[in-house]
Motif scaffolding. Structure first.
Motif, PDB file in Angstrom:
ATOM      1  N   PHE A   1       0.830  -1.214   0.000  1.00  0.00           N
ATOM      2  CA  PHE A   1       0.000   0.000   0.000  1.00  0.00           C
ATOM      3  C   PHE A   1       0.861   1.259   0.000  1.00  0.00           C
ATOM      4  O   PHE A   1       0.476   2.276  -0.590  1.00  0.00           O
ATOM      5  CB  PHE A   1      -0.927  -0.003   1.217  1.00  0.00           C
ATOM      6  N   ARG A   2       2.014   1.186   0.631  1.00  0.00           N
ATOM      7  CA  ARG A   2       2.910   2.355   0.627  1.00  0.00           C
ATOM      8  C   ARG A   2       3.479   2.603  -0.772  1.00  0.00           C
ATOM      9  O   ARG A   2       3.627   3.750  -1.200  1.00  0.00           O
ATOM     10  CB  ARG A   2       4.065   2.131   1.617  1.00  0.00           C
ATOM     11  N   ARG A   3       3.817   1.499  -1.482  1.00  0.00           N
ATOM     12  CA  ARG A   3       4.370   1.651  -2.833  1.00  0.00           C
ATOM     13  C   ARG A   3       3.319   2.121  -3.836  1.00  0.00           C
ATOM     14  O   ARG A   3       3.634   2.834  -4.779  1.00  0.00           O
ATOM     15  CB  ARG A   3       4.966   0.329  -3.307  1.00  0.00           C
ATOM     16  N   ASP A   4       2.068   1.714  -3.644  1.00  0.00           N
ATOM     17  CA  ASP A   4       1.008   2.061  -4.586  1.00  0.00           C
ATOM     18  C   ASP A   4      -0.137   2.693  -3.803  1.00  0.00           C
ATOM     19  O   ASP A   4      -1.095   2.017  -3.417  1.00  0.00           O
ATOM     20  CB  ASP A   4       0.532   0.799  -5.315  1.00  0.00           C
ATOM     21  N   PRO A   5      -0.090   4.010  -3.573  1.00  0.00           N
ATOM     22  CA  PRO A   5      -1.107   4.677  -2.733  1.00  0.00           C
ATOM     23  C   PRO A   5      -2.531   4.540  -3.268  1.00  0.00           C
ATOM     24  O   PRO A   5      -3.489   4.645  -2.498  1.00  0.00           O
ATOM     25  CB  PRO A   5      -0.653   6.143  -2.731  1.00  0.00           C
ATOM     26  N   ALA A   6      -2.696   4.312  -4.565  1.00  0.00           N
ATOM     27  CA  ALA A   6      -4.044   4.218  -5.130  1.00  0.00           C
ATOM     28  C   ALA A   6      -4.671   2.841  -4.950  1.00  0.00           C
ATOM     29  O   ALA A   6      -5.889   2.671  -5.120  1.00  0.00           O
ATOM     30  CB  ALA A   6      -4.003   4.560  -6.619  1.00  0.00           C
ATOM     31  N   LEU A   7      -3.859   1.841  -4.590  1.00  0.00           N
ATOM     32  CA  LEU A   7      -4.365   0.474  -4.538  1.00  0.00           C
ATOM     33  C   LEU A   7      -5.353   0.269  -3.393  1.00  0.00           C
ATOM     34  O   LEU A   7      -6.440  -0.299  -3.590  1.00  0.00           O
ATOM     35  CB  LEU A   7      -3.192  -0.509  -4.381  1.00  0.00           C
ATOM     36  N   GLN A   8      -5.009   0.707  -2.180  1.00  0.00           N
ATOM     37  CA  GLN A   8      -5.889   0.455  -1.044  1.00  0.00           C
ATOM     38  C   GLN A   8      -7.249   1.116  -1.207  1.00  0.00           C
ATOM     39  O   GLN A   8      -8.279   0.453  -0.978  1.00  0.00           O
ATOM     40  CB  GLN A   8      -5.223   0.902   0.252  1.00  0.00           C
ATOM     41  N   PRO A   9      -7.346   2.397  -1.603  1.00  0.00           N
ATOM     42  CA  PRO A   9      -8.679   2.990  -1.813  1.00  0.00           C
ATOM     43  C   PRO A   9      -9.496   2.234  -2.861  1.00  0.00           C
ATOM     44  O   PRO A   9     -10.713   2.071  -2.697  1.00  0.00           O
ATOM     45  CB  PRO A   9      -8.364   4.413  -2.263  1.00  0.00           C
TER      46      PRO A   9
END
Length: 426
Positions: free
Chosen positions: A396-404
């Motif tokens: 989630f830190r590497r890809d901020p858009a993934l978790q939302p």
């Protein structure tokens, strides 16, 4: 074993007679009160084999040509023993399907349970007999240390049944109805896999985010959701058969998106229980400090448990997974073989320590073994969950858009599941 662990009173068991062929096993089983039952399938196979040996023909041809049937009196002594035990107010555990199997639903019940119960009622004048249905839901029955949910159903009062041949059939049907209420039953194995996948996912999505040391979603929660899903699916299919709505189409779309959602989680190596974790830097530092301190505190005990138990447990598991024909064999074999190997290992190591360092050190060594083993297991579970949580955090830190995006899809799945259930009820 599961039933005996959950029932407060002492229980006795019935078991297939073939396991009594080993004299040592038979001696132990008789001592703990196990009653042997001769199953029709075992009896037929044995007689077919005897005739095949006598006539030098194949078992299949002998069975086909002679129409072998089991001796109806084969269980007279066993039925009498059960009736006597009931007269003494004992509790007897019986598996009325008469076999172990991997089917996704109850097999047709044998009549033995009803016959031996009515024998106690009629021939021994036993009154007040109750049949208590018990459902066993295994999370993954081929895996040792996986969970099992025990459900106790509504007791059946045998005194309410009348005399006569029809009573056996009626009592068997009544038991089957009550067992169905405490078990999961699907038309096909594919239905079971699909509905349980959706149920497991939804159960995790409706639960709050748990700490890594907590248990995962309780099986009781998963079971309740799976039952609701199964009921909704059946109702939607019925509605479509009667040309009343497009619920099945919506359900298919829902299932497709659920599968895609799970595949996306698997591709990113994210556990569904970690979907809503905090992914800010402060949460990461707090998590690392806490888990690091726990690891440092437990490491000596865990290492001791791993060193003293690794070999016997690994050997037991390797032996247990050889020539497996049913899903329940690996776990049961691991339990039996592992118990023997671990006890032999304890004896040998304790004797060695006693020979090298004296009896008091040997006693101290022996007392350290059991808690070190359980600590190894428990911390192994926690370490596995900690790695999963850390992997999700860094993803989630590497890809901020993934978790939302995943959380939005999870919200849609929850809402659509509730909408489909309302539609099915309507």
């Amino acid at each position: 074993l599961v039933v005996a662990a959950c029932v407060e009173r002492r229980v006795r068991f019935t078991a297939k007679a073939t396991i009594f062929e080993n004299p040592l096993v038979a001696s132990f089983l008789h001592r703990v009160g196990v009653v042997p039952l001769r199953r029709v399938t075992d009896e037929t196979k044995a007689r077919a084999a005897e005739m095949a040996n006598a006539t030098a023909t194949s078992t299949a041809s002998v069975t086909a040509s002679t129409g072998l049937t089991a001796d109806p009196e084969r269980n007279a002594a066993a039925f009498g023993a059960v009736a006597s035990a009931l007269a003494e107010r004992a509790a007897i555990v019986i598996f009325p399907e008469g076999k172990s199997h991997d089917e996704p639903r109850l097999a047709p019940l044998r009549t033995g349970l009803a016959r031996m119960t009515l024998m106690a009622q009629h021939e021994r004048a036993v009154r007040g007999i109750r049949i208590v249905p018990v459902g066993l839901l295994f999370e993954c029955k081929e895996e040792p240390r996986s969970r099992v949910l025990v459900q106790i159903g509504e007791p059946l009062d045998v005194d309410s049944f009348l005399d006569g041949q029809a009573t056996v059939s009626a009592l068997t049907d009544a038991v089957a109805t009550r067992l169905s209420a405490v078990t999961l039953n699907f038309e096909t194995a594919d239905d079971e896999r699909r509905i349980r996948l959706v149920g497991d996912t939804l159960a995790a999505l409706v639960e709050p985010t748990r700490e890594v040391g907590d248990d995962v979603t309780p099986l009781s929660t998963t079971l309740a959701i799976v039952r609701r899903l199964d009921r909704a699916q059946r109702l939607l299919r019925l509605a479509e058969d009667n040309a009343r709505g497009d619920g099945v189409t919506r359900a298919s779309v829902f299932e497709s998106r659920m599968v895609a959602f799970r595949n996306r989680l698997a591709g990113a190596q994210i556990d569904v229980h970690d979907l809503a974790i905090e992914s800010d830097a402060t949460a990461g530092v707090r998590f690392a400090i806490r888990e690091g301190c726990i690891a440092l505190a437990l490491f000596p005990v865990v290492l001791w448990g791993r060193l003293t138990h690794f070999l016997p447990v690994r050997i037991a598991r390797a032996l247990a997974t050889r020539n497996v024909s049913t899903r329940d064999e690996p776990a049961m074999r691991t339990l039996v073989v592992g118990t023997v190997l671990v006890l032999l290992s304890y004896s040998a190591l304790t004797a060695l320590v006693g020979w090298l360092a004296g009896p008091w050190w040997a006693l101290l060594f022996l007392l350290s073994l059991i808690p070190s083993a359980s600590s190894d297991f428990r911390y192994g579970d926690r370490l596995r969950r900690a790695r999963q949580r850390a992997r999700a955090y860094f993803t989630f830190r590497r890809d901020p858009a993934l978790q939302p995006a995943l959380l939005a899809e999870a919200d849609w799945l929850r809402d659509e599941a509730a909408s489909l259930e309302r539609l099915a009820a309507a």
